[in-house]
Design a protein around this motif. Structure first.
Motif, PDB file in Angstrom:
ATOM      1  N   ASP A  31       0.807  -1.231   0.000  1.00  3.78           N
ATOM      2  CA  ASP A  31       0.000   0.000   0.000  1.00  3.78           C
ATOM      3  C   ASP A  31       0.835   1.273   0.000  1.00  3.78           C
ATOM      4  O   ASP A  31       0.402   2.309  -0.508  1.00  3.78           O
ATOM      5  CB  ASP A  31      -0.923   0.006   1.223  1.00  3.78           C
ATOM      6  N   VAL A  32       2.023   1.218   0.600  1.00  4.35           N
ATOM      7  CA  VAL A  32       2.869   2.411   0.699  1.00  4.35           C
ATOM      8  C   VAL A  32       4.317   2.026   0.427  1.00  4.35           C
ATOM      9  O   VAL A  32       4.787   0.986   0.916  1.00  4.35           O
ATOM     10  CB  VAL A  32       2.786   3.074   2.093  1.00  4.35           C
ATOM     11  N   TYR A  33       4.983   2.854  -0.357  1.00  3.78           N
ATOM     12  CA  TYR A  33       6.417   2.673  -0.602  1.00  3.78           C
ATOM     13  C   TYR A  33       7.162   3.885  -0.055  1.00  3.78           C
ATOM     14  O   TYR A  33       6.740   5.030  -0.230  1.00  3.78           O
ATOM     15  CB  TYR A  33       6.694   2.552  -2.103  1.00  3.78           C
ATOM     16  N   PHE A  34       8.267   3.611   0.607  1.00  5.22           N
ATOM     17  CA  PHE A  34       9.125   4.669   1.146  1.00  5.22           C
ATOM     18  C   PHE A  34      10.498   4.562   0.478  1.00  5.22           C
ATOM     19  O   PHE A  34      11.123   3.500   0.501  1.00  5.22           O
ATOM     20  CB  PHE A  34       9.274   4.539   2.663  1.00  5.22           C
ATOM     21  N   PHE A  35      10.944   5.680  -0.111  1.00  2.00           N
ATOM     22  CA  PHE A  35      12.231   5.718  -0.804  1.00  2.00           C
ATOM     23  C   PHE A  35      13.153   6.711  -0.104  1.00  2.00           C
ATOM     24  O   PHE A  35      12.751   7.853   0.146  1.00  2.00           O
ATOM     25  CB  PHE A  35      12.052   6.149  -2.262  1.00  2.00           C
ATOM     26  N   THR A  36      14.354   6.258   0.196  1.00  2.00           N
ATOM     27  CA  THR A  36      15.363   7.145   0.761  1.00  2.00           C
ATOM     28  C   THR A  36      16.260   7.624  -0.369  1.00  2.00           C
ATOM     29  O   THR A  36      17.030   6.852  -0.935  1.00  2.00           O
ATOM     30  CB  THR A  36      16.202   6.426   1.828  1.00  2.00           C
ATOM     31  N   CYS A  37      16.143   8.899  -0.691  1.00  2.45           N
ATOM     32  CA  CYS A  37      16.848   9.471  -1.844  1.00  2.45           C
ATOM     33  C   CYS A  37      17.814  10.559  -1.371  1.00  2.45           C
ATOM     34  O   CYS A  37      17.651  11.102  -0.268  1.00  2.45           O
ATOM     35  CB  CYS A  37      15.852  10.072  -2.827  1.00  2.45           C
ATOM     36  N   PRO A  38      18.805  10.905  -2.178  1.00  3.01           N
ATOM     37  CA  PRO A  38      19.731  11.982  -1.798  1.00  3.01           C
ATOM     38  C   PRO A  38      19.020  13.299  -1.504  1.00  3.01           C
ATOM     39  O   PRO A  38      19.478  14.071  -0.661  1.00  3.01           O
ATOM     40  CB  PRO A  38      20.640  12.104  -3.028  1.00  3.01           C
ATOM     41  N   GLY A  39      17.907  13.547  -2.197  1.00  6.00           N
ATOM     42  CA  GLY A  39      17.195  14.807  -1.983  1.00  6.00           C
ATOM     43  C   GLY A  39      16.159  14.763  -0.881  1.00  6.00           C
ATOM     44  O   GLY A  39      15.492  15.771  -0.616  1.00  6.00           O
ATOM     45  N   GLY A  40      15.989  13.600  -0.236  1.00  2.45           N
ATOM     46  CA  GLY A  40      15.019  13.482   0.848  1.00  2.45           C
ATOM     47  C   GLY A  40      14.167  12.228   0.708  1.00  2.45           C
ATOM     48  O   GLY A  40      14.281  11.471  -0.259  1.00  2.45           O
ATOM     49  N   MET A  41      13.307  12.011   1.677  1.00  4.92           N
ATOM     50  CA  MET A  41      12.427  10.844   1.689  1.00  4.92           C
ATOM     51  C   MET A  41      11.244  11.056   0.743  1.00  4.92           C
ATOM     52  O   MET A  41      10.672  12.137   0.681  1.00  4.92           O
ATOM     53  CB  MET A  41      11.913  10.604   3.108  1.00  4.92           C
ATOM     54  N   VAL A  42      10.904   9.996   0.008  1.00  2.00           N
ATOM     55  CA  VAL A  42       9.752  10.039  -0.895  1.00  2.00           C
ATOM     56  C   VAL A  42       8.776   8.952  -0.467  1.00  2.00           C
ATOM     57  O   VAL A  42       9.157   7.786  -0.315  1.00  2.00           O
ATOM     58  CB  VAL A  42      10.175   9.808  -2.364  1.00  2.00           C
ATOM     59  N   GLU A  43       7.532   9.340  -0.273  1.00  2.29           N
ATOM     60  CA  GLU A  43       6.473   8.379   0.063  1.00  2.29           C
ATOM     61  C   GLU A  43       5.491   8.307  -1.097  1.00  2.29           C
ATOM     62  O   GLU A  43       4.992   9.335  -1.561  1.00  2.29           O
ATOM     63  CB  GLU A  43       5.744   8.817   1.331  1.00  2.29           C
ATOM     64  N   ILE A  44       5.229   7.103  -1.569  1.00  3.24           N
ATOM     65  CA  ILE A  44       4.299   6.923  -2.683  1.00  3.24           C
ATOM     66  C   ILE A  44       3.247   5.900  -2.305  1.00  3.24           C
ATOM     67  O   ILE A  44       3.559   4.768  -1.922  1.00  3.24           O
ATOM     68  CB  ILE A  44       5.025   6.456  -3.968  1.00  3.24           C
ATOM     69  N   ARG A  45       1.996   6.314  -2.394  1.00  2.34           N
ATOM     70  CA  ARG A  45       0.863   5.407  -2.229  1.00  2.34           C
ATOM     71  C   ARG A  45       0.297   5.148  -3.618  1.00  2.34           C
ATOM     72  O   ARG A  45      -0.267   6.062  -4.231  1.00  2.34           O
ATOM     73  CB  ARG A  45      -0.203   6.015  -1.322  1.00  2.34           C
ATOM     74  N   PRO A  46       0.438   3.937  -4.157  1.00  2.05           N
ATOM     75  CA  PRO A  46      -0.043   3.662  -5.518  1.00  2.05           C
ATOM     76  C   PRO A  46      -1.511   4.000  -5.729  1.00  2.05           C
ATOM     77  O   PRO A  46      -1.917   4.355  -6.839  1.00  2.05           O
ATOM     78  CB  PRO A  46       0.198   2.159  -5.672  1.00  2.05           C
ATOM     79  N   SER A  47      -2.311   3.922  -4.675  1.00  2.00           N
ATOM     80  CA  SER A  47      -3.743   4.232  -4.809  1.00  2.00           C
ATOM     81  C   SER A  47      -3.989   5.726  -4.997  1.00  2.00           C
ATOM     82  O   SER A  47      -5.006   6.130  -5.562  1.00  2.00           O
ATOM     83  CB  SER A  47      -4.507   3.743  -3.576  1.00  2.00           C
ATOM     84  N   SER A  48      -3.083   6.553  -4.515  1.00  2.00           N
ATOM     85  CA  SER A  48      -3.204   8.015  -4.694  1.00  2.00           C
ATOM     86  C   SER A  48      -1.801   8.597  -4.825  1.00  2.00           C
ATOM     87  O   SER A  48      -1.284   9.210  -3.884  1.00  2.00           O
ATOM     88  CB  SER A  48      -3.941   8.649  -3.514  1.00  2.00           C
ATOM     89  N   PRO A  49      -1.159   8.382  -5.973  1.00  4.32           N
ATOM     90  CA  PRO A  49       0.235   8.792  -6.146  1.00  4.32           C
ATOM     91  C   PRO A  49       0.406  10.306  -6.103  1.00  4.32           C
ATOM     92  O   PRO A  49      -0.500  11.057  -6.464  1.00  4.32           O
ATOM     93  CB  PRO A  49       0.598   8.239  -7.530  1.00  4.32           C
ATOM     94  N   PRO A  50       1.582  10.754  -5.675  1.00  7.08           N
ATOM     95  CA  PRO A  50       1.861  12.198  -5.634  1.00  7.08           C
ATOM     96  C   PRO A  50       2.143  12.750  -7.032  1.00  7.08           C
ATOM     97  O   PRO A  50       2.163  12.005  -8.016  1.00  7.08           O
ATOM     98  CB  PRO A  50       3.116  12.265  -4.754  1.00  7.08           C
ATOM     99  N   ASP A  51       2.368  14.032  -7.091  1.00  6.34           N
ATOM    100  CA  ASP A  51       2.688  14.707  -8.353  1.00  6.34           C
ATOM    101  C   ASP A  51       4.004  14.153  -8.902  1.00  6.34           C
ATOM    102  O   ASP A  51       5.067  14.335  -8.298  1.00  6.34           O
ATOM    103  CB  ASP A  51       2.791  16.210  -8.102  1.00  6.34           C
ATOM    104  N   TRP A  52       3.935  13.484 -10.056  1.00  2.00           N
ATOM    105  CA  TRP A  52       5.119  12.831 -10.606  1.00  2.00           C
ATOM    106  C   TRP A  52       6.196  13.837 -11.005  1.00  2.00           C
ATOM    107  O   TRP A  52       7.398  13.550 -10.888  1.00  2.00           O
ATOM    108  CB  TRP A  52       4.729  11.983 -11.809  1.00  2.00           C
ATOM    109  N   SER A  53       5.809  14.990 -11.478  1.00  2.02           N
ATOM    110  CA  SER A  53       6.809  15.976 -11.900  1.00  2.02           C
ATOM    111  C   SER A  53       7.706  16.388 -10.738  1.00  2.02           C
ATOM    112  O   SER A  53       8.856  16.789 -10.939  1.00  2.02           O
ATOM    113  CB  SER A  53       6.127  17.210 -12.494  1.00  2.02           C
TER     114      SER A  53
END
Length: 201
Positions: free
Chosen positions: A165-187
């Motif tokens: 239901d939720v994916y958490f990504f640790t990226c150089p620019g910060g944490m990204v949380e993506i819920r496939p059911s309501s994804p954030p702004d891709w841009s």
């Protein structure tokens, strides 16, 4: 004495003419070389812009397959084997820089894709003192990278139904949380997930 001076002056005149003609030839030649260098720089700028545009377009078009891979926990498979779109954007940026794309070659690389572009300028060198330049145009190539930069991620199954239901990504620019059911702004998030830059190749 007067006759001798006239003879000396008559002999010096052809030398003077030859020297002036030689200087004019050198000036035109230097101008042609300068023009060729300017055209080469312009072509390189066009190649860089076209390659970056293709890479950024590829990152944009990753949205649908990337998000579709998340619920079934297939992200790793997507990252390791996926198509690299984006070349459709290359010509527009080459044209804006007075050039045309000779080829645009996407090279899938899993977490690090490459897009190679070659362009040629539209204006010939066309120098009267350098034979064969009437149709000689500048060519240049560039390679851009689309690199996934958040290799460490974790997913959570909130409903215990084997669907992430939720994916958490640790990226150089910060944490990204993506819920496939309501994804954030891709841009916005795509710039954190995928880095785009030119490389020397």
């Amino acid at each position: 004495m007067i006759g001798r001076r006239r003879r000396d002056s008559g002999q010096a005149f052809p030398i003077y003419v030859v020297m002036v003609a030689g200087l004019l030839f050198l000036a035109v030649a230097f101008f042609a070389v300068g023009k060729a260098a300017a055209l080469r720089n312009g072509a390189q700028g066009a190649a860089d812009a076209a390659a970056l545009a293709a890479a950024e377009k590829a990152r944009e078009e990753f949205e649908a397959p990337f998000l579709a891979s998340l619920p079934e926990d297939m992200l790793d498979l997507f990252l390791r084997a996926h198509a690299v779109p984006g070349c459709s954007a290359a010509q527009g940026f080459a044209s804006a820089n007075q050039a045309d794309v000779n080829y645009c070659l996407p090279i899938p690389g899993g977490y690090r894709d490459r897009i190679k572009v070659e362009v040629q300028g539209r204006k010939p060198v066309d120098s009267s003192v350098i034979p064969g330049t009437e149709k000689k145009v500048a060519k240049a190539h560039a390679t851009a990278i689309v690199e996934f930069q958040c290799p460490g991620w974790r997913s959570v199954d909130l409903n215990h139904d084997s669907i992430r239901d939720v994916y958490f990504f640790t990226c150089p620019g910060g944490m990204v949380e993506i819920r496939p059911s309501s994804p954030p702004d891709w841009s916005r998030v795509s710039k954190l997930l995928f880095d785009v830059h030119l490389i020397d190749d």
